[in-house]
Write an enzyme that holds these catalytic residues in place. Sequence first.
Site, PDB file in Angstrom:
ATOM      1  N   ASP A   1      37.952 -18.297  20.988  1.00 41.83           N
ATOM      2  CA  ASP A   1      38.703 -18.825  19.853  1.00 41.83           C
ATOM      3  C   ASP A   1      39.890 -19.667  20.302  1.00 41.83           C
ATOM      4  O   ASP A   1      40.246 -19.685  21.484  1.00 41.83           O
ATOM      5  CB  ASP A   1      39.207 -17.673  18.982  1.00 41.83           C
ATOM      6  CG  ASP A   1      38.082 -16.872  18.356  1.00 41.83           C
ATOM      7  OD1 ASP A   1      37.038 -17.470  18.037  1.00 41.83           O
ATOM      8  OD2 ASP A   1      38.246 -15.645  18.189  1.00 41.83           O
TER       9      ASP A   1
ATOM     10  N   TYR B   1      36.501  -9.029  29.545  1.00 39.92           N
ATOM     11  CA  TYR B   1      37.727  -9.670  29.072  1.00 39.92           C
ATOM     12  C   TYR B   1      38.939  -8.907  29.587  1.00 39.92           C
ATOM     13  O   TYR B   1      38.883  -7.692  29.802  1.00 39.92           O
ATOM     14  CB  TYR B   1      37.789  -9.674  27.537  1.00 39.92           C
ATOM     15  CG  TYR B   1      36.977 -10.737  26.853  1.00 39.92           C
ATOM     16  CD1 TYR B   1      37.548 -11.949  26.485  1.00 39.92           C
ATOM     17  CD2 TYR B   1      35.636 -10.524  26.543  1.00 39.92           C
ATOM     18  CE1 TYR B   1      36.810 -12.921  25.825  1.00 39.92           C
ATOM     19  CE2 TYR B   1      34.888 -11.491  25.886  1.00 39.92           C
ATOM     20  CZ  TYR B   1      35.485 -12.685  25.531  1.00 39.92           C
ATOM     21  OH  TYR B   1      34.745 -13.645  24.881  1.00 39.92           O
TER      22      TYR B   1
END
Length: 267
Positions: free
Chosen positions: A53, A111
């Site tokens: 994003d 992540y």
Amino acid sequence: MTRIALGIEYDGTDFRGWQMQQSGVRTVQECLEAALSKVANHSVTVVCAGRTDAGVHGTGQVVHFDSDAPREMKSWIMGGNTNLPRDVTIRWAVPVSDDFHARFSAVSRRYRYVIYNHARPPALYRSQVTWNHRPLDVAAMREAASYLVGHHDFTAYRSVHCQAKSPLKTLHSLELYEQGKVLVLEAHANAFLMHMVRNIAGVLMKVGAGKKPPVWAKDVLECRDRRLGAATAPPFGLYLVEIEYPELFALPDEPLGPLWLPDRLEA
């Protein structure tokens, strides 16, 4: 026609995310394809392992593309980087078999969410970390994280705009590492849902602040209602650091990053 895999690093601060959008919107994909097309002398379309994003960074993004241009791998790296803006870098390039797919060949993703836990905000890394000005109880956060590891329905931890067909994911590990005033949340899963890591970070930070007990992370998971969780944590501290593939593809093994963190983190 040769299929080529690239390792990509980028600072997501000034991008509207990874995926190509309408003309005039700056995305990582748009910049990368423009640079590679100049090197190839033909139009190049890349396929990425995972879309990120706006504001989210990447140190371990992987893409593939096809080209019949007679270029050595170092030419893709050097030529690509010459034509890329300063906030995107090609880390490596290797030829791969035609059955390699950056997204569908991946077996897991990793992540890191980086929190700067200090009374004063950072000046130099303000877009690379999430600042939390009050002390966090890391032990409580670790306990909360333990409830989320495993195969679960993560409906309560995904965005209401998530378009994934199934909310079922397997979270292999969820670790917290302390590096002085920096706290690193590392999540490793087969795949992630939209905003999943940021929503997990939001819950753990609320637990760490003493506003909720550790078991609340489990309660949120089991309620399957996004509205009952914490606010989504900011994008600045989030990094896509690794895409794991079967060994047969023999892709390079690079430090996870970001580069100012030690190569090896210890709890």
